[in-house]
Write an enzyme that holds these catalytic residues in place. Structure first.
Site, PDB file in Angstrom:
ATOM      1  CB  CYS A 155     -31.661  22.268 -48.875  1.00  0.00           C
ATOM      2  SG  CYS A 155     -31.465  20.501 -49.199  1.00  0.00           S
ATOM      3  CB  CYS A 215     -33.439  19.879 -46.856  1.00  0.00           C
ATOM      4  SG  CYS A 215     -31.698  19.597 -47.216  1.00  0.00           S
ATOM      5  CG  ASP A 216     -36.196  22.619 -45.821  1.00  0.00           C
ATOM      6  OD1 ASP A 216     -36.186  21.740 -44.940  1.00  0.00           O
ATOM      7  OD2 ASP A 216     -35.388  23.564 -45.857  1.00  0.00           O
TER       8      ASP A 216
END
Length: 308
Positions: free
Chosen positions: A136, A139-140
């Site tokens: 992701c 996300c990261d």
């Protein structure tokens, strides 16, 4: 065998399931939630969550899920360990079997079983999960600002991930196993026109390289037999997701990829009294905050259904 009767059963213990339990509890639906094989869901495969509202310094993924769970329990939800092994939605009430033995009849069911990212299946990939390997970018990706990263995949998801990362990172490699991209023309052009995206054609990832600090590179095998390494700080796998919907597919309508279909912006499925929330019905966004909002909608839909 004695059958347990409940008002509202929630299947799945991620952001969608826990949020549904919070709202269902406040609506006096006395929800019972089974967390499944992975309490906390897919989110627990990452580390710090930087983009969930309300946590200015970020929050550990497991702690966030623990807080959601605790909030649901405090408000009255009956949260249980256990995995739903069979369902029968052919008649009323809705019938569910847990751990192949415990029988439940419920007036409403919220499916929040999520989706799992498809990975390459490499032992080294598993070794560096959460230490440079991610599925992701949104996300990261923040953790790799001004660093070199790589994205595995050649479809729309991979192009979207690479484009997003190109705005954060100094360089993005795309590792594509064929000599063409499978993405839409618009997404292809976005990638091909990005000055800091380099596509490595006809390549498969054979090993993720790293040390105690995390990922440092990947070893690639080109179709012509050439083996070479590239240095990167992060590896993003973008070869698709698998919605956990098989258990329900005999009754609940799904799309070609297995995502549960819902009615417009609601969480209603084609089966009366069955609702779906989170990544199991969301092929587009796959974000914790979106899953939580979806869980809210499912609980409100279930409340309206049960009180009519």
């Amino acid at each position: 065998m004695e059958i347990e009767k409940v008002k509202c059963l929630i299947i799945g213990g991620g952001p969608a399931g826990y949020t549904a339990a919070i709202y269902a509890s406040r609506a006096s639906l006395e929800p019972v939630l089974y967390e499944g094989r992975v309490p906390g869901g897919q989110l627990t495969t990452t580390t710090v969550i930087e983009n969930f509202p309300g946590f200015a310094e970020g929050i550990d993924a497991n702690e966030l899920m623990s807080r959601m769970r605790g909030q649901a329990v405090r408000l009255g939800a009956d949260v249980r360990r256990g995995e739903v092994s069979a369902v029968d939605f052919s008649s009323r009430p809705l019938r569910v079997t847990v751990d192949e033995s415990h029988q439940i009849e419920s007036e409403a069911v919220i499916i929040a079983t999520g989706a799992t990212a498809r990975y390459l299946g490499l032992p080294s990939e598993q070794r560096f999960m959460g230490m440079g390997v991610s599925a992701c970018a949104t996300c990261d990706g923040f953790f790799y600002r001004r660093k070199v990263v790589a994205v595995v995949g050649g479809g729309d998801t991979a192009c979207e991930e690479a484009s997003y990362l190109a705005g954060l990172c100094s360089k993005v490699y795309m590792i594509v196993r064929r000599d063409v991209l499978r993405a839409s023309e618009a997404m292809q052009q976005r990638v091909l026109n990005a000055p800091n995206i380099e596509i490595l054609w006809n390549c498969n990832t054979s090993e993720v390289l790293g040390d105690e600090s995390g990922v440092t590179g990947v070893r690639l095998l080109r179709k012509d037999g050439e083996v070479f390494d590239i240095e990167i700080a992060g590896l993003f796998i973008a070869i698709g997701h698998h919605p956990q919907s098989e258990l329900f597919s005999a009754y609940v309508e799904t799309d070609a990829n297995g995502y549960i279909k819902t009615d417009g912006v609601s969480s209603r499925t084609n089966v009366e009294g069955v609702f779906a929330a989170g990544d199991v019905q969301d092929p587009h966004y796959r974000q914790a905050v979106n899953a939580a909002a979806s869980g809210c909608r499912a609980a409100l839909d279930a409340e309206k259904y049960l009180k009519n």
